[in-house]
Design a protein around this motif. Structure first.
Motif, PDB file in Angstrom:
ATOM      1  N   ALA A 372     -38.751  -9.941  15.767  1.00  0.00           N
ATOM      2  CA  ALA A 372     -39.623 -11.011  16.272  1.00  0.00           C
ATOM      3  C   ALA A 372     -41.061 -10.795  15.797  1.00  0.00           C
ATOM      4  CB  ALA A 372     -39.559 -11.055  17.795  1.00  0.00           C
ATOM      5  N   LEU A 373     -41.544  -9.535  15.847  1.00  0.00           N
ATOM      6  CA  LEU A 373     -42.892  -9.241  15.370  1.00  0.00           C
ATOM      7  C   LEU A 373     -42.993  -9.475  13.858  1.00  0.00           C
ATOM      8  CD1 LEU A 373     -43.635  -5.941  17.339  1.00  0.00           C
ATOM      9  CD2 LEU A 373     -44.539  -8.226  17.812  1.00  0.00           C
ATOM     10  N   PHE A 374     -41.994  -8.997  13.121  1.00  0.00           N
ATOM     11  CA  PHE A 374     -41.990  -9.157  11.665  1.00  0.00           C
ATOM     12  C   PHE A 374     -41.929 -10.633  11.286  1.00  0.00           C
ATOM     13  CE2 PHE A 374     -39.356  -9.373   7.714  1.00  0.00           C
ATOM     14  CZ  PHE A 374     -40.321  -8.896   6.840  1.00  0.00           C
ATOM     15  N   ALA A 375     -41.151 -11.427  12.048  1.00  0.00           N
ATOM     16  CA  ALA A 375     -41.005 -12.857  11.750  1.00  0.00           C
ATOM     17  C   ALA A 375     -42.344 -13.568  11.857  1.00  0.00           C
ATOM     18  CB  ALA A 375     -39.990 -13.486  12.700  1.00  0.00           C
ATOM     19  N   GLY A 376     -43.072 -13.306  12.958  1.00  0.00           N
ATOM     20  CA  GLY A 376     -44.361 -13.963  13.120  1.00  0.00           C
ATOM     21  C   GLY A 376     -45.331 -13.594  12.014  1.00  0.00           C
TER      22      GLY A 376
END
Length: 453
Positions: A372-376
């Motif tokens: 989720a962090l990498f996606a943002g």
């Protein structure tokens, strides 16, 4: 290591499960329980946001509900392996009935309090984790070994069905009256409790009921040591965690793609439902592939298919084609989820299945959080086209690692030897259980006897 790569180990047909009374009771009970939990997950958000108008307050309840995925998994796995599974599941249902029932009463009395909702959300999710780990391990004690694949596929299909129906049901019930999603969840957990009370079979192997020495930390460590010692299991978990990170990028990327294509939030909702339906279809048909290819080839094949499909999202001309690609990706995910869970539960002996399952879920939760962090970061720093190409390239690397880790005749021979050892272990466990049942049957007639004459 078990027979996870041996095709004949999962040759059972799904239809044969319909005659297994205890499996059906567990399946239905866990299914309605999951349905209730899905309804409350959206119920909390709607209740808090509409009551306070604060997105921050709503996010706090969501955080409380997700926190057990990181802090409860490992101790829950160790405790589930130590405790009686039937009693654990009963207590989890009772605990959820009481906790969620308190929310239904509070909402009906118009006395909503944010800390109360946060505590209940945390407790409900923690008890749900314990219940799921116990149920997942218990299933292997109510079906024969040749139906493990069919049972795992049925359980994965049930999870997808709960995802499809639960949140829309919770939204509709909330529209009728604010306490309804929570009252519905209480009813579902009551039904789950009743079905569990009618299960006849023992839900643990005799060896698993032994009181093993060592404290909680020692038992958690034992689970990690076991998982790390299994070479192919370790490789499989690494592949699953890596692909989970990419799936988080795809999930957020879907929203970005729809917006860029001129779509609306309802369009996203429709595509998510389609993805869930295809995921359920993949799970329902997974036993077909398990019986013909085995888990080893499924792991390689699904990862290769994803490596081909994911880069196409960067080139797809419209939402229809994009939706079709996402649907195929999730169809493969349904197959992969069944194969992965079957891999783990077959590899672990009965007394370690709770811990093995908890480690898998912890890795999945951690990978999802990082994803989720990498996606943002990725989607904010580059275009959606480049992001999908990066995802596709990363998936290509994962596919190569899958082939290197699970391909080749030598690895097939190793897993075939594992199959023979696992079959021997299962036969010994079944003989021990049969001997224990025979002993109990011989003892029962003596109860209540009176001396002659």
């Amino acid at each position: 290591m078990s027979a996870v790569g041996h095709p004949t180990a999962t040759s059972g047909q799904p239809g044969r499960l319909t005659g297994n009374r205890d499996f059906l009771l567990l399946w239905v009970g866990s299914g309605v329980s999951a349905l209730g939990s899905r309804a409350t997950s959206i119920g909390y958000t709607l209740l808090v946001f509409w009551s306070t108008g604060s997105a921050t307050a709503a996010s706090l309840v969501t955080f409380a509900a997700l926190l057990p995925n990181l802090v409860t998994q490992l101790p829950a796995g160790a405790l589930v392996d130590r405790w009686d599974r039937r009693r654990t599941m009963v207590l989890c249902n009772v605990g959820r009935i009481i906790a969620i029932g308190s929310v239904a009463v509070a909402v009906a009395r118009d006395s909503v309090w944010l800390p109360h909702l946060m505590v209940v959300a945390f407790v409900e999710a923690s008890l749900g984790i314990c219940y799921a780990l116990a149920e997942r391990a218990a299933v292997f004690n109510v079906v024969p070994s040749d139906q493990y694949g069919a049972a795992t596929a049925a359980n994965e299909s049930r999870a997808n069905a709960a995802s499809i129906l639960g949140q829309p049901a919770g939204t509709l019930l909330y529209a009728l009256t604010r306490w309804a999603p929570f009252g519905f969840a209480v009813l579902m957990h009551v039904i789950s409790l009743v079905t569990l009370l009618f299960v006849r079979r023992d839900l643990q192997a005799p060896k698993a009921r032994a009181d093993e020495p060592g404290g909680l930390l020692a038992r958690v460590r034992e689970g990690f040591v076991f998982v790390w010692s299994q070479v192919y299991l370790r490789r499989a978990l690494g592949l699953f965690a890596a692909s989970n990170i990419l799936f988080q990028v795809l999930g957020l990327g879907l929203v970005v793609i729809v917006k860029n294509q001129g779509g609306s939030p309802p369009t996203v909702g429709i595509l998510l439902v389609v993805n869930s339906v295809f995921g359920m279809a993949g799970a329902m048909t997974s036993n077909f592939y398990l019986g013909r290819w085995g888990i080893r080839r499924i792991i390689m094949g699904v990862n290769i298919a994803w490596a081909v499909l994911m880069p196409l999202l960067a080139l797809a001309p419209g939402l229809v084609v994009i939706g079709a690609i996402f649907a195929l990706i999730h169809y493969g995910a349904g197959i992969s989820n069944v194969a992965g869970m079957l891999y783990v539960l077959q590899a672990a002996p009965d007394h370690l299945r709770g811990r093995a399952g908890s480690i898998v879920m912890l890795l999945s939760s951690g990978a999802n959080s990082l994803g989720a962090l990498f996606a943002g970061f990725l989607l904010d720093s580059t275009s959606i086209t480049k992001a999908m190409l990066i995802v596709g390239g990363a998936m290509g690397v994962i596919a190569v690692l899958a082939v290197l880790g699970f391909g080749g005749r030598a690895r097939a021979e190793e897993e075939r030897a594992d199959a023979e050892r696992a079959a021997t272990e299962r036969a010994e466990a079944e003989r021990a259980e049969a001997a224990a049942e025979a002993g109990r049957a011989e003892a029962e007639p003596a109860v209540g006897k009176t001396p002659a004459g």
